[in-house]
Design a protein around this motif. Structure first.
Motif, mmCIF file in Angstrom:
data_model
loop_
_atom_site.group_PDB
_atom_site.id
_atom_site.type_symbol
_atom_site.label_atom_id
_atom_site.label_comp_id
_atom_site.label_asym_id
_atom_site.label_seq_id
_atom_site.Cartn_x
_atom_site.Cartn_y
_atom_site.Cartn_z
ATOM 1 N N ALA A 16 -31.945 30.509 -8.231
ATOM 2 C CA ALA A 16 -32.636 30.533 -9.514
ATOM 3 C C ALA A 16 -32.349 29.207 -10.214
ATOM 4 C CB ALA A 16 -32.158 31.693 -10.378
ATOM 5 N N VAL A 17 -33.399 28.551 -10.686
ATOM 6 C CA VAL A 17 -33.264 27.273 -11.390
ATOM 7 C C VAL A 17 -33.515 27.523 -12.867
ATOM 8 C CG1 VAL A 17 -34.085 24.902 -11.622
ATOM 9 C CG2 VAL A 17 -33.998 25.984 -9.349
ATOM 10 N N PHE A 18 -32.495 27.329 -13.678
ATOM 11 C CA PHE A 18 -32.561 27.562 -15.124
ATOM 12 C C PHE A 18 -32.963 26.268 -15.819
ATOM 13 C CE2 PHE A 18 -30.243 31.030 -13.529
ATOM 14 C CZ PHE A 18 -30.440 32.075 -14.410
ATOM 15 N N GLY A 19 -33.977 26.369 -16.669
ATOM 16 C CA GLY A 19 -34.487 25.189 -17.358
ATOM 17 C C GLY A 19 -35.634 24.538 -16.600
ATOM 18 N N ALA A 20 -36.190 25.227 -15.621
ATOM 19 C CA ALA A 20 -37.300 24.684 -14.842
ATOM 20 C C ALA A 20 -38.551 24.599 -15.717
ATOM 21 C CB ALA A 20 -37.570 25.550 -13.622
ATOM 22 N N SER A 21 -39.249 23.488 -15.614
ATOM 23 C CA SER A 21 -40.452 23.255 -16.403
ATOM 24 C C SER A 21 -41.323 22.249 -15.673
ATOM 25 C CB SER A 21 -40.048 22.701 -17.775
ATOM 26 O OG SER A 21 -41.157 22.204 -18.475
ATOM 27 N N GLU A 22 -42.621 22.284 -15.949
ATOM 28 C CA GLU A 22 -43.538 21.306 -15.369
ATOM 29 C C GLU A 22 -43.701 20.080 -16.241
ATOM 30 O OE1 GLU A 22 -47.241 23.111 -14.189
ATOM 31 O OE2 GLU A 22 -46.226 24.628 -12.967
ATOM 32 N N LYS A 23 -42.928 19.994 -17.317
ATOM 33 C CA LYS A 23 -42.995 18.818 -18.189
ATOM 34 C C LYS A 23 -42.524 17.585 -17.423
ATOM 35 C CE LYS A 23 -42.110 21.226 -22.512
ATOM 36 N NZ LYS A 23 -41.146 21.446 -23.593
ATOM 37 N N PRO A 24 -43.170 16.458 -17.663
ATOM 38 C CA PRO A 24 -42.697 15.222 -17.020
ATOM 39 C C PRO A 24 -41.244 14.939 -17.404
ATOM 40 C CG PRO A 24 -44.824 14.891 -18.086
ATOM 41 C CD PRO A 24 -44.337 16.251 -18.501
ATOM 42 N N ALA A 25 -40.490 14.468 -16.478
ATOM 43 C CA ALA A 25 -39.074 14.120 -16.664
ATOM 44 C C ALA A 25 -38.177 15.330 -16.902
ATOM 45 C CB ALA A 25 -38.906 13.107 -17.805
ATOM 46 N N SER A 26 -38.651 16.531 -16.608
ATOM 47 C CA SER A 26 -37.820 17.731 -16.732
ATOM 48 C C SER A 26 -36.841 17.783 -15.566
ATOM 49 C CB SER A 26 -38.704 18.977 -16.730
ATOM 50 O OG SER A 26 -37.972 20.128 -16.386
ATOM 51 N N LEU A 27 -35.554 17.814 -15.866
ATOM 52 C CA LEU A 27 -34.550 17.902 -14.813
ATOM 53 C C LEU A 27 -34.746 19.174 -13.990
ATOM 54 C CD1 LEU A 27 -32.007 16.916 -13.373
ATOM 55 C CD2 LEU A 27 -30.656 18.048 -15.172
ATOM 56 N N GLY A 28 -34.973 20.288 -14.658
ATOM 57 C CA GLY A 28 -35.182 21.554 -13.954
ATOM 58 C C GLY A 28 -36.406 21.528 -13.063
ATOM 59 N N GLY A 29 -37.471 20.890 -13.534
ATOM 60 C CA GLY A 29 -38.674 20.762 -12.726
ATOM 61 C C GLY A 29 -38.448 19.880 -11.509
ATOM 62 N N LEU A 30 -37.718 18.803 -11.695
ATOM 63 C CA LEU A 30 -37.393 17.906 -10.584
ATOM 64 C C LEU A 30 -36.550 18.624 -9.537
ATOM 65 C CD1 LEU A 30 -37.411 15.043 -9.363
ATOM 66 C CD2 LEU A 30 -35.390 14.567 -10.739
ATOM 67 N N VAL A 31 -35.562 19.367 -9.991
ATOM 68 C CA VAL A 31 -34.700 20.124 -9.076
ATOM 69 C C VAL A 31 -35.515 21.164 -8.318
ATOM 70 C CG1 VAL A 31 -32.812 21.800 -8.986
ATOM 71 C CG2 VAL A 31 -32.572 19.723 -10.361
ATOM 72 N N LEU A 32 -36.367 21.892 -9.022
ATOM 73 C CA LEU A 32 -37.202 22.909 -8.388
ATOM 74 C C LEU A 32 -38.113 22.276 -7.326
ATOM 75 C CD1 LEU A 32 -37.858 25.948 -8.503
ATOM 76 C CD2 LEU A 32 -39.624 25.396 -10.164
ATOM 77 N N SER A 33 -38.722 21.153 -7.667
ATOM 78 C CA SER A 33 -39.576 20.446 -6.706
ATOM 79 C C SER A 33 -38.785 19.986 -5.488
ATOM 80 C CB SER A 33 -40.231 19.232 -7.375
ATOM 81 O OG SER A 33 -41.122 19.644 -8.374
ATOM 82 N N ASN A 34 -37.587 19.470 -5.701
ATOM 83 C CA ASN A 34 -36.744 19.020 -4.587
ATOM 84 C C ASN A 34 -36.373 20.179 -3.665
ATOM 85 O OD1 ASN A 34 -36.808 16.378 -5.438
ATOM 86 N ND2 ASN A 34 -34.798 16.432 -6.395
ATOM 87 N N ILE A 35 -36.097 21.322 -4.243
ATOM 88 C CA ILE A 35 -35.753 22.504 -3.444
ATOM 89 C C ILE A 35 -36.951 22.911 -2.591
ATOM 90 C CG2 ILE A 35 -35.211 24.978 -3.582
ATOM 91 C CD1 ILE A 35 -33.469 24.247 -6.084
ATOM 92 N N GLN A 36 -38.133 22.902 -3.199
ATOM 93 C CA GLN A 36 -39.343 23.250 -2.461
ATOM 94 C C GLN A 36 -39.620 22.232 -1.353
ATOM 95 O OE1 GLN A 36 -41.835 23.542 -6.065
ATOM 96 N NE2 GLN A 36 -42.460 25.548 -5.287
ATOM 97 N N GLU A 37 -39.526 20.942 -1.678
ATOM 98 C CA GLU A 37 -39.778 19.890 -0.693
ATOM 99 C C GLU A 37 -38.757 19.921 0.439
ATOM 100 O OE1 GLU A 37 -40.148 16.038 -2.516
ATOM 101 O OE2 GLU A 37 -41.608 16.805 -3.970
ATOM 102 N N GLY A 38 -37.551 20.376 0.141
ATOM 103 C CA GLY A 38 -36.513 20.477 1.157
ATOM 104 C C GLY A 38 -36.741 21.621 2.131
ATOM 105 N N GLY A 39 -37.684 22.496 1.802
ATOM 106 C CA GLY A 39 -38.023 23.586 2.711
ATOM 107 C C GLY A 39 -37.148 24.820 2.581
ATOM 108 N N PHE A 40 -36.564 25.034 1.407
ATOM 109 C CA PHE A 40 -35.749 26.237 1.208
ATOM 110 C C PHE A 40 -36.584 27.467 1.530
ATOM 111 C CE2 PHE A 40 -34.022 29.680 -1.465
ATOM 112 C CZ PHE A 40 -32.733 29.715 -0.948
#
Length: 146
Positions: A16-40
């Protein structure tokens, strides 16, 4: 230091990623995207108080208690002031490990007679035994586990 619950950091089945957002420069959004791109491969949830139904295609809830199951690992990207309270809620919900990416220059400053943010966060963690990595860490990468 014991190794209790460390496997939740290195081999989480659910995240679970807390603070996830699609706003530009969102740390949570960046982390969520990285997890998805990593193939979790496991179940993944976003958590954001704004009430989004999803973030980058990932189901989103507003609070810990709305998660459909207890995640193995909580990745915290929320403002640091609320992290002690969030750690307490995560521990009460049964989460065993939290990776706190949030930070700030005043983590060790005493706030009145409450103690510093770091002290309050660690005190909250001790109550339930939740393991915490951070705050102000760069994260955790286990390439073999995506």
């Amino acid at each position: 230091m014991s190794t209790r619950f460390l496997h939740h950091f290195f081999e989480p089945r659910t995240l679970a990623v807390f603070g996830a957002s699609e706003k530009p420069a969102s740390l949570g959004g960046l982390v969520l995207s990285n997890i998805q791109e990593g193939g979790f491969k496991g179940p993944l949830w976003a958590v954001n108080l704004k009430g989004y139904s999803q973030v980058f295609g990932v189901p989103c809830v507003s609070r810990v208690s709305e998660l459909p199951e207890v995640p193995d690992l909580a990745v915290v990207c929320t403002p640091i002031e609320g992290v002690p309270s969030l750690i307490k809620k995560l521990g009460q919900y049964g989460v065993k490990a939290a990776l706190v990416l949030s930070g700030g220059a005043y983590l060790d400053r005493d706030k009145g007679n409450k103690g510093s943010i770091r002290e309050r966060m660690l005190s909250a963690a001790r109550v339930s035994g939740i393991r915490v990595l951070g705050p102000e860490c760069m994260g955790l990468i286990v390439p073999g586990k995506n």
